[in-house]
Design a protein around this motif. Structure first.
Motif, PDB file in Angstrom:
ATOM      1  N   THR A 155      26.854  -2.664  21.934  1.00  0.00           N
ATOM      2  CA  THR A 155      27.971  -3.614  21.764  1.00  0.00           C
ATOM      3  C   THR A 155      27.866  -4.745  22.786  1.00  0.00           C
ATOM      4  N   GLY A 156      27.392  -4.414  23.990  1.00  0.00           N
ATOM      5  CA  GLY A 156      27.213  -5.448  25.017  1.00  0.00           C
ATOM      6  C   GLY A 156      26.244  -6.524  24.518  1.00  0.00           C
ATOM      7  N   PHE A 200      27.891  -8.640  21.841  1.00  0.00           N
ATOM      8  CA  PHE A 200      28.828  -9.612  22.452  1.00  0.00           C
ATOM      9  C   PHE A 200      28.058 -10.762  23.093  1.00  0.00           C
ATOM     10  N   ARG A 201      26.987 -10.420  23.827  1.00  0.00           N
ATOM     11  CA  ARG A 201      26.215 -11.479  24.508  1.00  0.00           C
ATOM     12  C   ARG A 201      25.579 -12.437  23.502  1.00  0.00           C
ATOM     13  N   ILE A 210      34.821 -10.112  29.378  1.00  0.00           N
ATOM     14  CA  ILE A 210      33.552  -9.669  29.968  1.00  0.00           C
ATOM     15  C   ILE A 210      33.350 -10.274  31.357  1.00  0.00           C
ATOM     16  N   LEU A 268      36.370  -6.703  32.538  1.00  0.00           N
ATOM     17  CA  LEU A 268      37.302  -5.905  31.732  1.00  0.00           C
ATOM     18  C   LEU A 268      36.658  -5.539  30.395  1.00  0.00           C
ATOM     19  N   LEU A 269      37.242  -4.554  29.717  1.00  0.00           N
ATOM     20  CA  LEU A 269      36.754  -4.215  28.384  1.00  0.00           C
ATOM     21  C   LEU A 269      37.320  -5.203  27.370  1.00  0.00           C
ATOM     22  N   VAL A 270      36.537  -5.487  26.354  1.00  0.00           N
ATOM     23  CA  VAL A 270      37.024  -6.279  25.227  1.00  0.00           C
ATOM     24  C   VAL A 270      38.011  -5.379  24.472  1.00  0.00           C
ATOM     25  N   THR A 282      36.498  -5.036  19.235  1.00  0.00           N
ATOM     26  CA  THR A 282      35.248  -4.274  19.331  1.00  0.00           C
ATOM     27  C   THR A 282      34.999  -3.497  18.048  1.00  0.00           C
ATOM     28  N   GLY A 294      26.914   1.830  24.944  1.00  0.00           N
ATOM     29  CA  GLY A 294      28.086   1.031  25.334  1.00  0.00           C
ATOM     30  C   GLY A 294      29.229   1.137  24.346  1.00  0.00           C
ATOM     31  N   PHE A 295      29.085   1.993  23.380  1.00  0.00           N
ATOM     32  CA  PHE A 295      30.152   2.259  22.414  1.00  0.00           C
ATOM     33  C   PHE A 295      30.070   3.721  22.017  1.00  0.00           C
ATOM     34  N   ARG A 325      33.722   3.265  24.209  1.00  0.00           N
ATOM     35  CA  ARG A 325      34.005   3.110  25.639  1.00  0.00           C
ATOM     36  C   ARG A 325      35.443   3.462  25.963  1.00  0.00           C
ATOM     37  N   GLN A 367      38.412   4.222  20.642  1.00  0.00           N
ATOM     38  CA  GLN A 367      37.151   3.857  19.968  1.00  0.00           C
ATOM     39  C   GLN A 367      36.428   5.113  19.481  1.00  0.00           C
ATOM     40  N   ARG A 410      23.053 -11.271  35.521  1.00  0.00           N
ATOM     41  CA  ARG A 410      24.197 -11.420  34.619  1.00  0.00           C
ATOM     42  C   ARG A 410      25.464 -11.697  35.412  1.00  0.00           C
ATOM     43  N   ARG A 457      34.183  -3.249  37.183  1.00  0.00           N
ATOM     44  CA  ARG A 457      33.658  -2.526  36.020  1.00  0.00           C
ATOM     45  C   ARG A 457      33.633  -1.022  36.271  1.00  0.00           C
TER      46      ARG A 457
HETATM   47  P1  AMP Z   1      27.304  -3.582  28.612  1.00  0.00           P
HETATM   48  O1  AMP Z   1      26.123  -4.459  28.365  1.00  0.00           O
HETATM   49  O2  AMP Z   1      27.328  -2.371  27.704  1.00  0.00           O
HETATM   50  O3  AMP Z   1      27.483  -3.216  30.053  1.00  0.00           O
HETATM   51  O4  AMP Z   1      28.602  -4.442  28.190  1.00  0.00           O
HETATM   52  C1  AMP Z   1      28.942  -5.627  28.872  1.00  0.00           C
HETATM   53  C2  AMP Z   1      30.418  -5.897  28.717  1.00  0.00           C
HETATM   54  O5  AMP Z   1      30.738  -6.044  27.316  1.00  0.00           O
HETATM   55  C3  AMP Z   1      31.342  -4.787  29.208  1.00  0.00           C
HETATM   56  O6  AMP Z   1      31.595  -4.868  30.597  1.00  0.00           O
HETATM   57  C4  AMP Z   1      32.598  -5.048  28.387  1.00  0.00           C
HETATM   58  O7  AMP Z   1      33.333  -6.150  28.898  1.00  0.00           O
HETATM   59  C5  AMP Z   1      32.016  -5.485  27.034  1.00  0.00           C
HETATM   60  N1  AMP Z   1      31.841  -4.326  26.134  1.00  0.00           N
HETATM   61  C6  AMP Z   1      30.666  -3.800  25.702  1.00  0.00           C
HETATM   62  N2  AMP Z   1      30.871  -2.755  24.879  1.00  0.00           N
HETATM   63  C7  AMP Z   1      32.225  -2.606  24.795  1.00  0.00           C
HETATM   64  C8  AMP Z   1      33.077  -1.688  24.131  1.00  0.00           C
HETATM   65  N3  AMP Z   1      32.585  -0.686  23.381  1.00  0.00           N
HETATM   66  N4  AMP Z   1      34.411  -1.851  24.267  1.00  0.00           N
HETATM   67  C9  AMP Z   1      34.926  -2.850  25.004  1.00  0.00           C
HETATM   68  N5  AMP Z   1      34.178  -3.726  25.684  1.00  0.00           N
HETATM   69  C10 AMP Z   1      32.844  -3.618  25.591  1.00  0.00           C
END
Ligand code: AMP
Length: 215
Positions: free
Chosen positions: A31-32, A35-36, A53, A57-59, A64, A85-86, A88, A92, A160, A171
């Motif tokens: 998921t990260g 989002f990126r 992000i 914080l979490l989205v 998500t 990453g899912f 989280r 969810q 990042r 985080r």
């Molecule tokens: P990651 O690359 O998995 O560390 O994700 C980077 C950022 O994306 C996290 O710090 C969150 O802000 C957001 N993110 C990624 N996956 C999720 C998720 N399943 N639920 C909520 N936020 C997420």
């Protein structure tokens, strides 16, 4: 085979998920990364997600879930996937269970990589990522051949925004509060496997492959 990777940010979930994805021929769903990619393309979802992000914080779950549920429907996910990453949060995880129940399917493994906080903080300070292909490096134990340039695609390799020390602390707090309860959730479901992340990247991959029945 359906696998969930668990563990605090910075324990190496992404690296391991990529390796397992290649070894077992199942897609790696991060998921990260999604989002990126959306942030890079400046989509509506990307704009909304970025505000959370960047603060560590979490989205929100709603946003998500909208994104992930679509991904599961794609053809390549038919024979399974490795989730990185899912989920989280507990909501969810419940939404995932519910979606799987509808397809009369189940998760097979939840793999939790465990590392002490000091190690996480030091690893994240050294972590670098390619803004073009998402390749990951570490200045201390997996540097690029040429500083700041991706070995794989020649893209720019950066720290990042959310890996900066002040955001990492936030985080980790968010992880403890919202994500750590998933360990118990999957333990109760009888599919949890804990792995000591200090044994090194190669050994962690071997252990995971062993758990999944690869060797
Ligand atoms: P990651 O690359 O998995 O560390 O994700 C980077 C950022 O994306 C996290 O710090 C969150 O802000 C957001 N993110 C990624 N996956 C999720 C998720 N399943 N639920 C909520 N936020 C997420």
């Amino acid at each position: 085979m359906k696998i969930v990777m668990l563990g605090a940010p910075g324990v190496g979930k992404g690296t391991q998920a990529k390796r397992i994805s290649e070894k077992f021929g199942i897609p790696h769903i991060s998921t990260g990364d999604i989002f990126r990619a959306n942030i890079k393309e400046n989509t509506e979802l990307g704009k909304k997600a970025k505000t959370y992000i960047d603060q560590g914080l979490l989205v929100p779950d709603e946003l998500t879930l909208e994104l992930v549920m679509d991904r599961f429907m794609q053809d390549d996910a038919e024979n399974g996937y490795i989730l990185d990453g899912f989920p989280r949060t507990i909501p969810q995880a419940e939404a995932l269970d519910e979606a799987l129940r509808n397809t009369e399917d189940d998760l097979d493994f939840a793999v939790n990589i465990v590392l002490p906080d000091e190690e996480i903080i030091s690893r994240m300070a050294g972590r670098r990522v390619c803004i073009t292909c998402g390749g990951t490096y570490n200045v201390d134990f997996r540097p690029t051949k040429k500083e700041g340039v991706c070995d794989a695609c020649g893209g720019e390799v950066i720290l990042r925004e959310d890996d900066k020390p002040e955001t990492v602390k936030k985080r980790l707090d968010v992880y403890r509060e919202q994500t750590q309860p998933l360990i118990q959730f999957y333990e109760k479901a009888g599919i949890l496997h804990n792995i000591d992340g200090l044994i090194g990247m190669e050994k962690v991959t071997e252990k995971i492959a062993g758990i999944l029945g690869g060797e």
